[in-house]
Design an enzyme around this catalytic site. Structure first.
Site: not given
Ligand SMILES: *Cc1c(COP(=O)(O)O)cnc(C)c1O
Length: 363
Positions: A103, A173, A197
């Site tokens: 990521w 993030d 998530k």
């Molecule tokens: C799933 C995830 C993303 C991407 O998320 P989207 O909503 O599909 O763009 C980015 N960073 C992390 C840490 C993730 O687990």
């Protein structure tokens, strides 16, 4: 109601059953207003109430200070990989990026298009199977911001500590571990998380941003890409993902009812402890991640010798036992159990039992 499985999906992921049932009960007629949340104007009094409850629920859970805005945006966490540099980059002050997995790799690709950056640390040489230690992180002290990912969903690593960045804003993030443990929001300039998530359904992304930082952006940026627009509009500049926000609100209230983040942290640590013990106590499985870097949210493990045939068999037989979606991410293989807030303790115990049984039969 038919049986629900134990769903270890990394995302979109399991939601709390009481939340789904509440949404089901209100689906066709929200609070006697005669229509579904999906059918109402985002400017209606009912939806305004939902928006207020969503924001105040999140603010209470994370003790978000008043000088931070809470935004509900679209475009996924992935749009934040570019919205962050577009809004927060200051000319001549390269961003310090802590590179810890897939990521951050995607975030780096966007930074490359938009600004200058340098790597303050990287564990790519170790295939991201560990995190940089705090003393391996080299910050310039003059960056526009420091960028990191708190929990690497794919590799199963999670920072237990955050770097001290002094006056430089820290951007994180937190898509896969927001709301899993207490946070001192004032240590961060901006936090973002795709909802699918640990918050709610896909379609909404939470951004928590210190308001003064949003003022860095040029007024010439496209309107929709400025945090400023959404701060001024209360996330209602355009039509927001109303149903996803409603579901997130129900999850926030469910978390508050259960004792908030400290209570969740306790349960999450217990769930992770049980699973890692099931992995470590049995020579049949192993965790590729050093103990201090292991995620409480995404438990990545393998069959000894990286035996892919046995891993395939494990995934298939587990699914027959209502233990679903245990395959590792397609980029790394192996096995992965995602055990976010909504994932029940009894499912973790069932998996640990199944693992012991499987090891005995196949070892
Ligand atoms: C799933 C995830 C993303 C991407 O998320 P989207 O909503 O599909 O763009 C980015 N960073 C992390 C840490 C993730 O687990």
């Amino acid at each position: 109601m038919t049986n629900r499985v134990f769903n270890f999906s990394a995302g979109p992921a399991v939601l709390p059953l009481p939340v789904l049932e509440k949404a089901q009960a209100e689906l066709t007629n929200y609070q006697d207003c005669g229509m579904s949340v999906m059918e109402m104007s985002h400017r209606s009094k009912e939806f305004t109430g939902i928006m207020e409850r969503a924001e105040s629920g999140l603010r209470r859970l994370l003790n978000i200070p008043d000088d931070y805005a809470v935004l509900f945006l679209q475009g996924g966490a992935s749009l934040q990989f570019s919205m962050v540099p577009m809004n927060l980059y200051l000319q001549g002050k390269p961003v310090d990026i802590i590179h810890s997995g897939s990521w951050t790799k995607k975030a780096i690709a966007e930074h490359k298009k938009l600004c200058e950056y340098r790597l303050a640390a990287s564990t790519e040489a170790d295939n991201f199977l560990r995190l940089p230690k705090m003393d391996e992180i080299e910050l310039t002290g003059e960056a526009s911001y420091v960028y990191m990912c708190s929990n690497n969903t794919i590799f199963g690593t999670q920072f237990k500590q955050f770097p001290e960045t002094g006056g430089v804003p820290l951007v994180a993030d937190m898509s896969s571990d927001i709301l899993s443990r207490p946070l001192d929001i004032s240590k961060f300039g901006l936090i973002f998380a795709g909802a699918q998530k640990n918050i709610g359904p896909s379609g909404v992304t939470v951004v928590i941003v210190r308001k003064d930082l949003a003022e860095r952006a040029s007024e010439n940026l496209p309107t929709m890409l400025q945090y400023r627009t959404h701060i001024n509009g209360g996330s209602l500049y355009n039509t927001p993902p109303t149903f996803a926000i409603y579901m997130s609100m129900l999850v926030f209230e469910w978390l508050l009812e259960r004792g908030g983040i400290p209570a969740m942290q306790k349960i999450n640590e217990e769930k992770a402890r049980i699973l890692y013990q099931a992995i470590d106590d049995n020579g049949f499985f192993y965790s590729p991640i050093p103990a201090e870097d292991r995620s409480t949210m995404n438990v990545v493990f393998r069959v000894a010798g990286d035996n892919e045939e046995l891993e395939k068999k494990f995934v298939a037989e587990a699914a027959q036992n209502q233990l679903c979606t245990l395959k590792g991410h397609r980029s790394v293989g192996g096995l992965r159990a995602s055990i976010y807030n909504a994932f029940p303790l009894e499912g973790v115990k069932a998996l640990a039992d199944f693992m012991a049984d499987f090891a005995q039969k196949n070892g």
